[in-house]
Design a protein around this motif. Sequence first.
Motif, PDB file in Angstrom:
ATOM      1  N   GLY A   1     -12.599  -2.626 -14.830  1.00 20.96           N
ATOM      2  CA  GLY A   1     -13.751  -2.287 -14.020  1.00 20.96           C
ATOM      3  C   GLY A   1     -13.381  -1.526 -12.756  1.00 20.96           C
ATOM      4  N   LEU A   2     -12.096  -1.345 -12.492  1.00 25.09           N
ATOM      5  CA  LEU A   2     -11.674  -0.616 -11.303  1.00 25.09           C
ATOM      6  C   LEU A   2     -11.530   0.869 -11.632  1.00 25.09           C
ATOM      7  N   PRO A   3     -12.095   1.743 -10.833  1.00 25.70           N
ATOM      8  CA  PRO A   3     -11.907   3.165 -11.077  1.00 25.70           C
ATOM      9  C   PRO A   3     -10.481   3.581 -10.705  1.00 25.70           C
ATOM     10  N   LEU A   4      -9.959   4.558 -11.422  1.00 28.62           N
ATOM     11  CA  LEU A   4      -8.629   5.069 -11.069  1.00 28.62           C
ATOM     12  C   LEU A   4      -8.757   5.865  -9.783  1.00 28.62           C
ATOM     13  N   ARG A   5      -7.789   5.690  -8.897  1.00 29.24           N
ATOM     14  CA  ARG A   5      -7.876   6.297  -7.582  1.00 29.24           C
ATOM     15  C   ARG A   5      -6.664   7.181  -7.338  1.00 29.24           C
ATOM     16  N   ALA A   6      -6.780   8.021  -6.342  1.00 24.75           N
ATOM     17  CA  ALA A   6      -5.670   8.847  -5.887  1.00 24.75           C
ATOM     18  C   ALA A   6      -5.815   9.022  -4.374  1.00 24.75           C
ATOM     19  N   GLY A   7      -4.682   9.036  -3.680  1.00 22.09           N
ATOM     20  CA  GLY A   7      -4.717   9.222  -2.238  1.00 22.09           C
ATOM     21  C   GLY A   7      -3.487   8.629  -1.583  1.00 22.09           C
ATOM     22  N   CYS A   8      -3.447   8.686  -0.268  1.00 22.20           N
ATOM     23  CA  CYS A   8      -2.299   8.196   0.488  1.00 22.20           C
ATOM     24  C   CYS A   8      -2.743   7.228   1.579  1.00 22.20           C
ATOM     25  N   GLU A   9      -1.884   6.289   1.870  1.00 16.63           N
ATOM     26  CA  GLU A   9      -2.076   5.336   2.962  1.00 16.63           C
ATOM     27  C   GLU A   9      -0.780   5.320   3.778  1.00 16.63           C
ATOM     28  N   GLU A  10      -0.867   4.840   5.016  1.00 17.80           N
ATOM     29  CA  GLU A  10       0.305   4.813   5.881  1.00 17.80           C
ATOM     30  C   GLU A  10       0.709   3.378   6.188  1.00 17.80           C
ATOM     31  N   ALA A  11       1.991   3.093   5.996  1.00 15.38           N
ATOM     32  CA  ALA A  11       2.564   1.798   6.380  1.00 15.38           C
ATOM     33  C   ALA A  11       3.287   1.989   7.703  1.00 15.38           C
ATOM     34  N   VAL A  12       3.134   1.020   8.607  1.00  9.29           N
ATOM     35  CA  VAL A  12       3.736   1.113   9.937  1.00  9.29           C
ATOM     36  C   VAL A  12       4.458  -0.185  10.258  1.00  9.29           C
ATOM     37  N   GLY A  13       5.677  -0.045  10.775  1.00  6.58           N
ATOM     38  CA  GLY A  13       6.433  -1.198  11.241  1.00  6.58           C
ATOM     39  C   GLY A  13       6.929  -0.926  12.644  1.00  6.58           C
ATOM     40  N   GLN A  14       7.027  -1.956  13.456  1.00  2.00           N
ATOM     41  CA  GLN A  14       7.518  -1.759  14.822  1.00  2.00           C
ATOM     42  C   GLN A  14       8.513  -2.847  15.178  1.00  2.00           C
ATOM     43  N   GLY A  15       9.376  -2.513  16.120  1.00  8.32           N
ATOM     44  CA  GLY A  15      10.357  -3.470  16.606  1.00  8.32           C
ATOM     45  C   GLY A  15      10.619  -3.259  18.083  1.00  8.32           C
ATOM     46  N   VAL A  16      10.760  -4.360  18.817  1.00  9.40           N
ATOM     47  CA  VAL A  16      11.070  -4.314  20.255  1.00  9.40           C
ATOM     48  C   VAL A  16      12.295  -5.188  20.472  1.00  9.40           C
ATOM     49  N   ALA A  17      13.311  -4.606  21.095  1.00 11.84           N
ATOM     50  CA  ALA A  17      14.554  -5.343  21.325  1.00 11.84           C
ATOM     51  C   ALA A  17      15.279  -4.737  22.530  1.00 11.84           C
ATOM     52  N   PRO A  18      16.273  -5.462  23.082  1.00 14.94           N
ATOM     53  CA  PRO A  18      17.021  -4.938  24.227  1.00 14.94           C
ATOM     54  C   PRO A  18      17.844  -3.691  23.896  1.00 14.94           C
TER      55      PRO A  18
END
Length: 106
Positions: free
Chosen positions: A27-44
Amino acid sequence: MLYMRIAVLSLPVLGFAGCSGGTPQSGLPLRAGCEEAVGQGVAPGKASARLLAQTSLTYQAQDLKGFMLKDGYRAVRAGAPHLVCTPYPLGLGLTLCLARAQLCGR
């Protein structure tokens, strides 16, 4: 008594009514496209912040890929990650690194 006979005779008919000879579809339509994954880090240190951002991006990309596949994409591939490090806005000698990657599906 008549109602009981009708109920007993209709149970097998109702039980088999849900069975069909067709192929199941999600029941799911086939899709096409892009998404963005983001990761961050804070350190000394910059090296530690980079490692945290890359690790965070790995987990985010895995989660996003799972969501995209569940949402109807047939295949998902990740592009090359892009990493940017800057001094942390509040100072304190910390470094903020952001890692981004495009996940494209079809």
